[in-house]
Design an enzyme around this catalytic site. Structure first.
Site, short mmCIF file in Angstrom:
data_model
loop_
_atom_site.label_atom_id
_atom_site.label_comp_id
_atom_site.label_asym_id
_atom_site.label_seq_id
_atom_site.Cartn_x
_atom_site.Cartn_y
_atom_site.Cartn_z
NE ARG A 64 -43.75 11.55 11.27
CZ ARG A 64 -43.68 10.69 11.89
NH1 ARG A 64 -42.68 10.11 11.86
NH2 ARG A 64 -44.82 9.86 12.56
CB SER A 111 -37.02 5.84 11.47
OG SER A 111 -36.99 6.47 12.91
CG HIS A 140 -42.23 3.53 12.80
ND1 HIS A 140 -40.95 3.80 12.74
CD2 HIS A 140 -42.86 4.48 12.66
CE1 HIS A 140 -40.91 5.10 12.53
NE2 HIS A 140 -42.24 5.75 12.52
NE ARG A 144 -40.43 2.67 7.79
CZ ARG A 144 -40.45 3.59 8.82
NH1 ARG A 144 -41.12 4.86 8.83
NH2 ARG A 144 -39.43 3.46 10.00
#
Length: 181
Positions: free
Chosen positions: A7, A11, A45, A48
């Site tokens: 975190r 990414s 993911h 997004r």
């Protein structure tokens, strides 16, 4: 190569970089989906990223995919290594660290032999204390060596800490921060 803790923004940073370089980048997901919680994480993911991405799910054999002349985010080395490290042979034996690392390095070299822009995401899992679990220690060693292997071949390496990119090798690091993963 983009590295950092869980975190830390790796990414999101990789995705923003890829979109600066291409209107239709490739996203190669290396994760094996183990359970519903992880499946939900994968779904979020994908959502997004949006429709401009070419999504490929590949747990081990990255070199099967021709991404010539494309920009690709490979997310992530850690999960990719896990797929080799915990792959049992026909006798039910887990590979040795050296055996798994050799296989991963060969596959990495075959894959990156293409003329493409590669953005590899990985984790720094060895920054904490030494695990009391022998399997975890072996995996941490293997991933650390694989990260060194990739970093040595990368033009740029960025360390993410609390969403902040810090260039540790190569060219300029633009501010692609802000945004929850």
């Amino acid at each position: 190569m983009i590295t950092g803790g869980q975190r830390s923004g790796k990414s999101v940073y990789a995705e923003r970089l890829a979109l600066e370089l291409s209107d239709n980048p490739v996203y190669i997901a290396t994760a094996h989906v183990w359970d519903e919680e992880f499946a939900e994480r994968v779904r979020r993911h994908k959502e997004r990223r949006g429709p401009q991405w070419i999504n490929i799910e590949e747990e081990k054999q990255l070199s099967r995919h021709d991404i010539s002349n494309k920009v690709a985010v490979i997310d992530c080395i850690t999960l990719w290594c896990t797929n080799f490290f915990f792959n049992r042979d026909t006798y039910g034996q887990q590979p040795t660290v050296d055996g798994a690392l050799s296989e991963i390095e060969r596959e990495f070299d075959r894959f990156t032999d293409q003329d493409a822009t590669f953005i590899f995401v990985t984790n720094e899992i060895g920054c904490g204390g030494v695990s009391d679990n022998a399997v975890q220690r072996r995996f941490t060693d293997m991933l650390g060596w694989m990260n060194q292997y990739v970093a040595a071949r990368a033009d740029e390496v960025v360390l993410m800490t609390s969403g902040i990119p810090m260039k540790i090798k190569g060219g300029e690091t633009a501010d692609r921060t802000s945004g929850k993963q």
